[in-house]
Motif scaffolding. Structure first.
Motif, PDB file in Angstrom:
ATOM      1  N   TRP A 316      -5.384   7.401   9.665  1.00 13.56           N
ATOM      2  CA  TRP A 316      -5.577   6.012  10.062  1.00 13.56           C
ATOM      3  C   TRP A 316      -6.751   5.397   9.305  1.00 13.56           C
ATOM      4  O   TRP A 316      -7.813   6.005   9.168  1.00 13.56           O
ATOM      5  CB  TRP A 316      -5.835   5.939  11.560  1.00 13.56           C
ATOM      6  CG  TRP A 316      -6.243   4.570  12.025  1.00 13.56           C
ATOM      7  CD1 TRP A 316      -7.512   4.080  12.114  1.00 13.56           C
ATOM      8  CD2 TRP A 316      -5.386   3.519  12.436  1.00 13.56           C
ATOM      9  NE1 TRP A 316      -7.495   2.784  12.547  1.00 13.56           N
ATOM     10  CE2 TRP A 316      -6.198   2.401  12.765  1.00 13.56           C
ATOM     11  CE3 TRP A 316      -4.011   3.395  12.556  1.00 13.56           C
ATOM     12  CZ2 TRP A 316      -5.672   1.203  13.213  1.00 13.56           C
ATOM     13  CZ3 TRP A 316      -3.489   2.206  13.009  1.00 13.56           C
ATOM     14  CH2 TRP A 316      -4.320   1.126  13.325  1.00 13.56           C
ATOM     15  N   THR A 317      -6.535   4.193   8.803  1.00 15.97           N
ATOM     16  CA  THR A 317      -7.607   3.398   8.200  1.00 15.97           C
ATOM     17  C   THR A 317      -7.604   2.029   8.864  1.00 15.97           C
ATOM     18  O   THR A 317      -6.551   1.411   9.022  1.00 15.97           O
ATOM     19  CB  THR A 317      -7.406   3.238   6.681  1.00 15.97           C
ATOM     20  OG1 THR A 317      -6.101   2.696   6.420  1.00 15.97           O
ATOM     21  CG2 THR A 317      -7.540   4.575   5.977  1.00 15.97           C
ATOM     22  N   LYS A 322      -5.097  -2.039  -0.697  1.00 18.97           N
ATOM     23  CA  LYS A 322      -3.831  -2.133  -1.413  1.00 18.97           C
ATOM     24  C   LYS A 322      -3.199  -0.765  -1.580  1.00 18.97           C
ATOM     25  O   LYS A 322      -1.982  -0.598  -1.408  1.00 18.97           O
ATOM     26  CB  LYS A 322      -4.063  -2.779  -2.784  1.00 18.97           C
ATOM     27  CG  LYS A 322      -2.782  -3.048  -3.560  1.00 18.97           C
ATOM     28  CD  LYS A 322      -3.076  -3.772  -4.858  1.00 18.97           C
ATOM     29  CE  LYS A 322      -1.775  -4.061  -5.620  1.00 18.97           C
ATOM     30  NZ  LYS A 322      -2.035  -4.777  -6.897  1.00 18.97           N
ATOM     31  N   GLN A 323      -4.023   0.231  -1.890  1.00 24.13           N
ATOM     32  CA  GLN A 323      -3.509   1.590  -2.055  1.00 24.13           C
ATOM     33  C   GLN A 323      -3.036   2.169  -0.730  1.00 24.13           C
ATOM     34  O   GLN A 323      -1.980   2.794  -0.654  1.00 24.13           O
ATOM     35  CB  GLN A 323      -4.591   2.480  -2.659  1.00 24.13           C
ATOM     36  CG  GLN A 323      -4.130   3.903  -2.947  1.00 24.13           C
ATOM     37  CD  GLN A 323      -5.224   4.723  -3.599  1.00 24.13           C
ATOM     38  OE1 GLN A 323      -6.335   4.243  -3.797  1.00 24.13           O
ATOM     39  NE2 GLN A 323      -4.916   5.969  -3.931  1.00 24.13           N
ATOM     40  N   ALA A 324      -3.800   1.946   0.346  1.00 24.93           N
ATOM     41  CA  ALA A 324      -3.409   2.464   1.659  1.00 24.93           C
ATOM     42  C   ALA A 324      -2.158   1.762   2.174  1.00 24.93           C
ATOM     43  O   ALA A 324      -1.318   2.373   2.837  1.00 24.93           O
ATOM     44  CB  ALA A 324      -4.558   2.290   2.648  1.00 24.93           C
ATOM     45  N   ASP A 325      -2.011   0.462   1.875  1.00 30.81           N
ATOM     46  CA  ASP A 325      -0.829  -0.272   2.299  1.00 30.81           C
ATOM     47  C   ASP A 325       0.422   0.278   1.610  1.00 30.81           C
ATOM     48  O   ASP A 325       1.467   0.449   2.246  1.00 30.81           O
ATOM     49  CB  ASP A 325      -0.996  -1.755   1.971  1.00 30.81           C
ATOM     50  CG  ASP A 325       0.073  -2.604   2.621  1.00 30.81           C
ATOM     51  OD1 ASP A 325      -0.154  -3.071   3.754  1.00 30.81           O
ATOM     52  OD2 ASP A 325       1.145  -2.801   2.004  1.00 30.81           O
ATOM     53  N   ALA A 326       0.323   0.545   0.305  1.00 30.03           N
ATOM     54  CA  ALA A 326       1.461   1.116  -0.424  1.00 30.03           C
ATOM     55  C   ALA A 326       1.825   2.489   0.127  1.00 30.03           C
ATOM     56  O   ALA A 326       3.002   2.829   0.268  1.00 30.03           O
ATOM     57  CB  ALA A 326       1.142   1.200  -1.913  1.00 30.03           C
ATOM     58  N   ALA A 327       0.804   3.299   0.469  1.00 29.17           N
ATOM     59  CA  ALA A 327       1.061   4.622   1.036  1.00 29.17           C
ATOM     60  C   ALA A 327       1.741   4.514   2.399  1.00 29.17           C
ATOM     61  O   ALA A 327       2.621   5.314   2.732  1.00 29.17           O
ATOM     62  CB  ALA A 327      -0.242   5.408   1.147  1.00 29.17           C
ATOM     63  N   ALA A 328       1.352   3.513   3.187  1.00 30.90           N
ATOM     64  CA  ALA A 328       1.972   3.319   4.506  1.00 30.90           C
ATOM     65  C   ALA A 328       3.432   2.909   4.369  1.00 30.90           C
ATOM     66  O   ALA A 328       4.290   3.356   5.143  1.00 30.90           O
ATOM     67  CB  ALA A 328       1.188   2.268   5.295  1.00 30.90           C
ATOM     68  N   VAL A 329       3.739   2.066   3.378  1.00 31.88           N
ATOM     69  CA  VAL A 329       5.126   1.643   3.156  1.00 31.88           C
ATOM     70  C   VAL A 329       5.978   2.840   2.733  1.00 31.88           C
ATOM     71  O   VAL A 329       7.105   3.025   3.212  1.00 31.88           O
ATOM     72  CB  VAL A 329       5.182   0.524   2.105  1.00 31.88           C
ATOM     73  CG1 VAL A 329       6.631   0.211   1.738  1.00 31.88           C
ATOM     74  CG2 VAL A 329       4.505  -0.730   2.631  1.00 31.88           C
TER      75      VAL A 329
END
Length: 377
Positions: A316-317, A322-329
Protein backbone atom coordinates in the motif's frame (compact mmCIF):
# COMPACT_ATOMS: atom_id res chain seq x y z
CA UNK A 1 30.67 -12.66 -44.43
CA UNK A 2 33.57 -15.05 -44.82
CA UNK A 3 34.25 -18.26 -42.94
CA UNK A 4 37.22 -16.60 -41.15
CA UNK A 5 34.84 -14.44 -39.11
CA UNK A 6 34.94 -16.68 -36.00
CA UNK A 7 38.68 -16.11 -35.75
CA UNK A 8 38.03 -12.34 -35.58
CA UNK A 9 35.78 -12.70 -32.53
CA UNK A 10 37.56 -11.66 -29.35
CA UNK A 11 37.87 -14.12 -26.51
CA UNK A 12 35.73 -13.04 -23.56
CA UNK A 13 37.77 -12.03 -20.50
CA UNK A 14 35.81 -14.15 -18.02
CA UNK A 15 35.25 -17.84 -18.70
CA UNK A 16 32.93 -20.30 -16.98
CA UNK A 17 33.38 -24.01 -16.45
CA UNK A 18 31.81 -26.59 -18.73
CA UNK A 19 29.17 -28.95 -17.41
CA UNK A 20 28.71 -32.26 -19.15
CA UNK A 21 25.26 -32.51 -20.73
CA UNK A 22 24.36 -28.85 -20.14
CA UNK A 23 22.21 -27.11 -22.71
CA UNK A 24 23.79 -24.54 -25.01
CA UNK A 25 21.43 -21.75 -23.94
CA UNK A 26 22.19 -22.40 -20.28
CA UNK A 27 25.94 -22.24 -20.92
CA UNK A 28 25.60 -19.03 -22.96
CA UNK A 29 23.50 -17.46 -20.21
CA UNK A 30 26.16 -18.23 -17.58
CA UNK A 31 28.88 -16.96 -19.87
CA UNK A 32 27.01 -13.72 -20.58
CA UNK A 33 26.25 -13.03 -16.94
CA UNK A 34 29.88 -13.60 -15.97
CA UNK A 35 30.93 -10.96 -18.54
CA UNK A 36 28.09 -8.53 -17.73
CA UNK A 37 26.38 -9.04 -21.09
CA UNK A 38 22.77 -9.65 -21.96
CA UNK A 39 22.26 -13.34 -22.82
CA UNK A 40 20.18 -12.38 -25.87
CA UNK A 41 22.99 -10.12 -27.15
CA UNK A 42 25.69 -12.76 -26.75
CA UNK A 43 23.47 -15.42 -28.28
CA UNK A 44 22.84 -13.18 -31.28
CA UNK A 45 26.58 -12.70 -31.78
CA UNK A 46 27.11 -16.44 -31.64
CA UNK A 47 24.43 -17.08 -34.25
CA UNK A 48 25.97 -14.48 -36.53
CA UNK A 49 24.67 -12.86 -39.69
CA UNK A 50 22.17 -12.60 -41.19
CA UNK A 51 19.80 -13.84 -38.44
CA UNK A 52 21.57 -12.82 -35.23
CA UNK A 53 19.80 -14.96 -32.77
CA UNK A 54 16.06 -15.24 -32.90
CA UNK A 55 15.05 -18.82 -33.33
CA UNK A 56 18.39 -19.95 -34.73
CA UNK A 57 21.02 -22.29 -33.31
CA UNK A 58 24.34 -20.77 -32.11
CA UNK A 59 27.29 -21.77 -34.28
CA UNK A 60 29.84 -24.02 -32.65
CA UNK A 61 32.85 -22.33 -34.28
CA UNK A 62 31.81 -18.91 -33.01
CA UNK A 63 31.29 -20.24 -29.50
CA UNK A 64 34.74 -21.80 -29.64
CA UNK A 65 36.22 -18.43 -30.65
CA UNK A 66 34.76 -16.48 -27.71
CA UNK A 67 35.56 -19.19 -25.15
CA UNK A 68 39.02 -20.16 -26.37
CA UNK A 69 38.05 -23.84 -26.26
CA UNK A 70 38.28 -26.40 -29.02
CA UNK A 71 35.15 -26.84 -31.08
CA UNK A 72 35.09 -30.63 -30.75
CA UNK A 73 35.21 -30.32 -26.95
CA UNK A 74 32.21 -27.98 -26.92
CA UNK A 75 30.27 -30.25 -29.26
CA UNK A 76 30.96 -33.23 -27.01
CA UNK A 77 30.09 -31.49 -23.72
CA UNK A 78 27.07 -29.34 -24.69
CA UNK A 79 24.09 -31.56 -25.33
CA UNK A 80 22.33 -29.60 -28.09
CA UNK A 81 25.10 -27.55 -29.71
CA UNK A 82 25.03 -29.76 -32.80
CA UNK A 83 21.73 -30.93 -34.23
CA UNK A 84 21.47 -34.69 -34.05
CA UNK A 85 20.55 -36.40 -37.31
CA UNK A 86 17.55 -38.67 -37.11
CA UNK A 87 18.13 -42.27 -37.93
CA UNK A 88 16.52 -43.20 -41.21
CA UNK A 89 14.25 -46.24 -41.20
CA UNK A 90 15.38 -49.36 -42.97
CA UNK A 91 14.50 -49.19 -46.69
CA UNK A 92 12.83 -52.61 -46.64
CA UNK A 93 10.55 -51.73 -43.71
CA UNK A 94 7.08 -50.67 -44.97
CA UNK A 95 5.74 -47.40 -43.64
CA UNK A 96 2.49 -47.48 -41.76
CA UNK A 97 -0.07 -45.32 -43.48
CA UNK A 98 -2.48 -42.91 -41.83
CA UNK A 99 -6.03 -43.84 -42.78
CA UNK A 100 -8.60 -41.07 -43.07
CA UNK A 101 -12.04 -41.62 -41.58
CA UNK A 102 -13.64 -41.52 -45.04
CA UNK A 103 -11.38 -44.36 -46.27
CA UNK A 104 -11.91 -46.67 -43.30
CA UNK A 105 -15.14 -48.39 -44.55
CA UNK A 106 -13.37 -49.54 -47.73
CA UNK A 107 -10.31 -50.62 -45.71
CA UNK A 108 -12.43 -52.60 -43.26
CA UNK A 109 -14.25 -54.27 -46.16
CA UNK A 110 -10.94 -55.26 -47.79
CA UNK A 111 -9.64 -56.76 -44.52
CA UNK A 112 -12.83 -58.75 -44.04
CA UNK A 113 -12.63 -60.06 -47.64
CA UNK A 114 -9.10 -61.30 -47.00
CA UNK A 115 -10.34 -63.14 -43.92
CA UNK A 116 -13.14 -64.77 -45.92
CA UNK A 117 -10.53 -65.80 -48.49
CA UNK A 118 -8.72 -67.78 -45.81
CA UNK A 119 -6.20 -65.39 -44.26
CA UNK A 120 -6.45 -65.65 -40.45
CA UNK A 121 -3.21 -64.05 -39.21
CA UNK A 122 -3.74 -60.57 -37.78
CA UNK A 123 -0.04 -59.75 -38.22
CA UNK A 124 -0.05 -60.64 -41.91
CA UNK A 125 -3.23 -58.66 -42.50
CA UNK A 126 -1.73 -55.62 -40.79
CA UNK A 127 1.46 -55.87 -42.91
CA UNK A 128 -0.50 -56.30 -46.14
CA UNK A 129 -2.67 -53.21 -45.57
CA UNK A 130 0.05 -51.16 -43.77
CA UNK A 131 -2.07 -50.63 -40.67
CA UNK A 132 -1.74 -51.55 -37.00
CA UNK A 133 -2.93 -54.91 -35.63
CA UNK A 134 -5.38 -52.95 -33.47
CA UNK A 135 -7.14 -51.61 -36.60
CA UNK A 136 -7.28 -55.11 -38.05
CA UNK A 137 -9.03 -56.31 -34.90
CA UNK A 138 -11.48 -53.39 -35.19
CA UNK A 139 -12.30 -54.44 -38.76
CA UNK A 140 -12.84 -58.05 -37.68
CA UNK A 141 -15.10 -56.99 -34.81
CA UNK A 142 -17.43 -54.80 -36.90
CA UNK A 143 -17.71 -53.64 -40.54
CA UNK A 144 -18.52 -50.12 -39.29
CA UNK A 145 -15.45 -48.11 -38.20
CA UNK A 146 -15.77 -46.58 -34.72
CA UNK A 147 -15.67 -42.76 -34.45
CA UNK A 148 -12.34 -41.13 -33.80
CA UNK A 149 -11.60 -40.26 -30.19
CA UNK A 150 -11.31 -36.57 -29.35
CA UNK A 151 -7.82 -35.81 -28.14
CA UNK A 152 -7.11 -33.15 -25.55
CA UNK A 153 -4.91 -30.25 -26.59
CA UNK A 154 -1.23 -30.91 -25.98
CA UNK A 155 0.57 -28.36 -23.83
CA UNK A 156 4.32 -28.60 -23.90
CA UNK A 157 6.43 -28.38 -20.75
CA UNK A 158 8.10 -25.18 -21.94
CA UNK A 159 4.73 -23.50 -22.48
CA UNK A 160 3.61 -24.35 -18.98
CA UNK A 161 6.94 -23.21 -17.54
CA UNK A 162 7.12 -19.77 -19.19
CA UNK A 163 3.45 -19.00 -19.79
CA UNK A 164 3.06 -17.00 -16.58
CA UNK A 165 6.27 -15.08 -17.31
CA UNK A 166 5.00 -14.17 -20.79
CA UNK A 167 1.71 -12.97 -19.28
CA UNK A 168 3.62 -10.67 -16.92
CA UNK A 169 5.67 -9.23 -19.80
CA UNK A 170 2.56 -8.61 -21.90
CA UNK A 171 0.71 -6.97 -19.01
CA UNK A 172 3.59 -4.65 -18.16
CA UNK A 173 4.22 -3.68 -21.77
CA UNK A 174 0.52 -3.03 -22.52
CA UNK A 175 0.17 -0.90 -19.39
CA UNK A 176 3.16 1.28 -20.24
CA UNK A 177 2.64 1.51 -24.04
CA UNK A 178 -1.01 2.55 -24.33
CA UNK A 179 -2.30 -0.97 -24.83
CA UNK A 180 0.22 -1.91 -27.53
CA UNK A 181 1.73 -5.40 -27.47
CA UNK A 182 5.42 -6.24 -27.78
CA UNK A 183 6.82 -8.26 -30.65
CA UNK A 184 7.56 -11.94 -30.28
CA UNK A 185 11.27 -11.20 -30.53
CA UNK A 186 11.15 -8.68 -27.70
CA UNK A 187 9.28 -11.11 -25.43
CA UNK A 188 11.74 -13.89 -26.28
CA UNK A 189 14.71 -11.65 -25.47
CA UNK A 190 13.21 -10.57 -22.13
CA UNK A 191 12.63 -14.22 -21.20
CA UNK A 192 16.32 -14.89 -21.79
CA UNK A 193 17.61 -11.74 -20.11
CA UNK A 194 15.24 -11.25 -17.17
CA UNK A 195 13.72 -14.66 -16.42
CA UNK A 196 16.64 -17.02 -17.16
CA UNK A 197 14.32 -19.07 -19.35
CA UNK A 198 15.54 -21.55 -21.95
CA UNK A 199 12.71 -21.54 -24.46
CA UNK A 200 12.57 -21.65 -28.22
CA UNK A 201 11.43 -18.72 -30.33
CA UNK A 202 8.71 -20.92 -31.85
CA UNK A 203 7.22 -21.72 -28.43
CA UNK A 204 6.88 -18.01 -27.62
CA UNK A 205 5.37 -17.35 -31.04
CA UNK A 206 2.76 -20.09 -30.64
CA UNK A 207 1.85 -18.95 -27.14
CA UNK A 208 1.42 -15.31 -28.16
CA UNK A 209 -0.53 -16.12 -31.35
CA UNK A 210 -3.36 -17.62 -29.26
CA UNK A 211 -3.11 -15.23 -26.31
CA UNK A 212 -6.34 -13.31 -25.40
CA UNK A 213 -4.48 -9.99 -25.41
CA UNK A 214 -3.58 -10.51 -29.07
CA UNK A 215 -6.82 -12.29 -30.07
CA UNK A 216 -9.65 -11.36 -27.66
CA UNK A 217 -12.04 -13.59 -29.60
CA UNK A 218 -10.28 -16.66 -28.20
CA UNK A 219 -12.01 -15.98 -24.90
CA UNK A 220 -15.39 -16.80 -26.43
CA UNK A 221 -14.44 -20.01 -28.19
CA UNK A 222 -15.19 -22.26 -25.24
CA UNK A 223 -18.70 -23.73 -25.18
CA UNK A 224 -21.10 -22.49 -22.54
CA UNK A 225 -20.78 -24.35 -19.27
CA UNK A 226 -23.57 -24.52 -16.71
CA UNK A 227 -23.09 -24.39 -12.95
CA UNK A 228 -22.48 -27.73 -11.34
CA UNK A 229 -23.91 -27.11 -7.86
CA UNK A 230 -26.73 -25.29 -6.14
CA UNK A 231 -24.68 -22.50 -4.59
CA UNK A 232 -23.11 -21.57 -7.93
CA UNK A 233 -26.52 -21.66 -9.60
CA UNK A 234 -27.92 -19.28 -6.98
CA UNK A 235 -25.02 -16.82 -6.90
CA UNK A 236 -24.19 -16.68 -10.62
CA UNK A 237 -27.21 -14.89 -12.10
CA UNK A 238 -25.88 -14.61 -15.63
CA UNK A 239 -24.62 -17.28 -18.03
CA UNK A 240 -21.03 -18.19 -18.67
CA UNK A 241 -21.12 -16.62 -22.13
CA UNK A 242 -22.06 -13.27 -20.54
CA UNK A 243 -19.11 -13.58 -18.17
CA UNK A 244 -16.86 -14.25 -21.16
CA UNK A 245 -18.30 -11.19 -22.88
CA UNK A 246 -17.14 -9.06 -19.95
CA UNK A 247 -13.68 -10.62 -20.20
CA UNK A 248 -13.46 -9.67 -23.88
CA UNK A 249 -14.55 -6.13 -23.05
CA UNK A 250 -12.00 -5.77 -20.24
CA UNK A 251 -9.28 -7.10 -22.53
CA UNK A 252 -10.16 -4.44 -25.12
CA UNK A 253 -10.15 -1.74 -22.42
CA UNK A 254 -6.74 -2.89 -21.21
CA UNK A 255 -5.33 -2.66 -24.74
CA UNK A 256 -6.87 0.70 -25.70
CA UNK A 257 -8.25 2.57 -22.66
CA UNK A 258 -8.57 5.87 -24.56
CA UNK A 259 -11.08 4.38 -27.00
CA UNK A 260 -13.36 3.66 -24.03
CA UNK A 261 -13.04 7.11 -22.49
CA UNK A 262 -10.46 6.12 -19.87
CA UNK A 263 -7.05 7.57 -19.15
CA UNK A 264 -5.59 4.21 -18.09
CA UNK A 265 -5.27 5.13 -14.41
CA UNK A 266 -6.25 2.89 -11.53
CA UNK A 267 -9.07 5.21 -10.42
CA UNK A 268 -10.67 5.34 -13.90
CA UNK A 269 -10.40 1.57 -14.29
CA UNK A 270 -11.96 1.04 -10.85
CA UNK A 271 -14.87 3.34 -11.73
CA UNK A 272 -15.37 1.53 -15.03
CA UNK A 273 -15.48 -1.86 -13.29
CA UNK A 274 -17.95 -0.63 -10.70
CA UNK A 275 -20.19 0.54 -13.52
CA UNK A 276 -19.99 -2.82 -15.28
CA UNK A 277 -20.73 -4.61 -12.02
CA UNK A 278 -23.78 -2.41 -11.38
CA UNK A 279 -25.00 -3.07 -14.93
CA UNK A 280 -24.91 -6.80 -14.24
CA UNK A 281 -26.99 -6.42 -11.04
CA UNK A 282 -23.77 -6.74 -9.02
CA UNK A 283 -23.18 -10.25 -10.37
CA UNK A 284 -20.02 -9.79 -12.44
CA UNK A 285 -17.74 -9.37 -9.40
CA UNK A 286 -19.64 -11.63 -7.01
CA UNK A 287 -17.05 -13.29 -4.80
CA UNK A 288 -14.22 -10.99 -5.94
CA UNK A 289 -13.84 -9.28 -2.55
CA UNK A 290 -13.92 -12.62 -0.69
CA UNK A 291 -11.39 -14.12 -3.11
CA UNK A 292 -9.02 -11.19 -2.60
CA UNK A 293 -9.31 -11.41 1.18
CA UNK A 294 -8.20 -15.07 1.11
CA UNK A 295 -5.26 -14.18 -1.16
CA UNK A 296 -4.19 -11.30 1.08
CA UNK A 297 -4.89 -13.13 4.33
CA UNK A 298 -6.62 -10.11 5.90
CA UNK A 299 -8.87 -7.17 5.09
CA UNK A 300 -12.38 -8.61 5.36
CA UNK A 301 -13.62 -5.09 6.13
CA UNK A 302 -12.01 -3.51 3.04
CA UNK A 303 -13.48 -2.99 -0.42
CA UNK A 304 -11.96 -4.77 -3.39
CA UNK A 305 -10.19 -1.65 -4.79
CA UNK A 306 -8.31 -1.29 -1.49
CA UNK A 307 -7.51 -4.99 -1.43
CA UNK A 308 -6.04 -4.73 -4.93
CA UNK A 309 -3.87 -1.81 -3.76
CA UNK A 310 -2.58 -3.95 -0.88
CA UNK A 311 -1.82 -6.85 -3.27
CA UNK A 312 0.17 -4.61 -5.63
CA UNK A 313 3.94 -5.29 -5.52
CA UNK A 314 5.41 -2.87 -3.03
CA UNK A 315 2.27 -2.90 -0.90
CA UNK A 316 0.00 0.00 0.00
CA UNK A 317 1.13 3.52 -0.86
CA UNK A 318 -0.87 6.51 0.32
CA UNK A 319 -0.16 8.68 -2.71
CA UNK A 320 -0.15 6.87 -6.03
CA UNK A 321 2.84 7.92 -8.06
CA UNK A 322 2.82 7.32 -11.81
CA UNK A 323 4.87 4.16 -11.38
CA UNK A 324 2.74 2.88 -8.49
CA UNK A 325 -0.46 3.64 -10.43
CA UNK A 326 0.77 1.61 -13.43
CA UNK A 327 1.70 -1.26 -11.09
CA UNK A 328 -1.78 -1.16 -9.52
CA UNK A 329 -3.44 -1.32 -12.95
CA UNK A 330 -1.29 -4.30 -13.95
CA UNK A 331 -2.11 -6.07 -10.68
CA UNK A 332 -5.84 -5.37 -11.11
CA UNK A 333 -5.95 -6.91 -14.59
CA UNK A 334 -3.89 -9.90 -13.48
CA UNK A 335 -6.18 -10.55 -10.51
CA UNK A 336 -9.29 -10.18 -12.66
CA UNK A 337 -7.93 -12.72 -15.14
CA UNK A 338 -7.25 -15.26 -12.40
CA UNK A 339 -10.63 -14.56 -10.78
CA UNK A 340 -12.60 -15.02 -14.02
CA UNK A 341 -10.69 -18.22 -14.76
CA UNK A 342 -11.86 -19.62 -11.45
CA UNK A 343 -15.39 -18.29 -11.90
CA UNK A 344 -15.75 -20.16 -15.21
CA UNK A 345 -15.41 -23.51 -13.47
CA UNK A 346 -18.68 -25.28 -12.61
CA UNK A 347 -17.85 -25.15 -8.89
CA UNK A 348 -15.75 -21.97 -9.05
CA UNK A 349 -18.04 -19.65 -7.11
CA UNK A 350 -18.84 -22.29 -4.53
CA UNK A 351 -15.12 -22.88 -4.03
CA UNK A 352 -14.52 -19.15 -3.50
CA UNK A 353 -17.07 -18.92 -0.69
CA UNK A 354 -15.99 -22.21 0.87
CA UNK A 355 -12.38 -20.97 0.97
CA UNK A 356 -13.55 -17.68 2.45
CA UNK A 357 -15.56 -19.47 5.12
CA UNK A 358 -12.61 -21.72 5.94
CA UNK A 359 -10.45 -18.61 6.33
CA UNK A 360 -13.00 -16.80 8.52
CA UNK A 361 -13.34 -19.52 11.13
CA UNK A 362 -9.60 -19.35 11.79
CA UNK A 363 -9.71 -15.63 12.65
CA UNK A 364 -9.75 -14.43 16.26
CA UNK A 365 -12.42 -11.80 15.61
CA UNK A 366 -14.74 -14.45 14.17
CA UNK A 367 -14.24 -16.73 17.17
CA UNK A 368 -14.99 -13.81 19.49
CA UNK A 369 -18.17 -12.89 17.64
CA UNK A 370 -19.31 -16.52 17.65
CA UNK A 371 -18.67 -16.79 21.39
CA UNK A 372 -20.59 -13.56 22.10
CA UNK A 373 -23.52 -14.76 20.01
CA UNK A 374 -23.61 -18.10 21.79
CA UNK A 375 -23.38 -16.36 25.20
CA UNK A 376 -26.20 -14.00 24.28
CA UNK A 377 -28.47 -16.89 23.34
Amino acid sequence: MTETLPEQLARLPVQVSLRLGEGTDSFIRRLAQANHLKPSYLRGCLVGPPDYGRGKRPRAERLAAVTGRRQEVLERVLADLVRQKRARPAPDKPKRRVTASADKPALFAAIRRDVQAGEQSVRKLAARHCVSPYMVRQALASPTPPPRKERAAIQGRAKGRVGSAIDVILDEYAATHAGQLPTVGLVWERLLDEHDASVSYGTVHRYMSSHPLRNPDTLTRNPERSAGNYLAAIQQTFHANVLQHYQVLLTAVRREPARHGLDGSFSSMTAFLLGLDAGSSWSMLTGFQEWLVVRLGRGHDLTWPLLVRHLTPGGWTHLLTKQADAAAVITLHRLLRDFFTLRERPDGLARIFLDYQSWMITQDWYQLEAAETAHGN
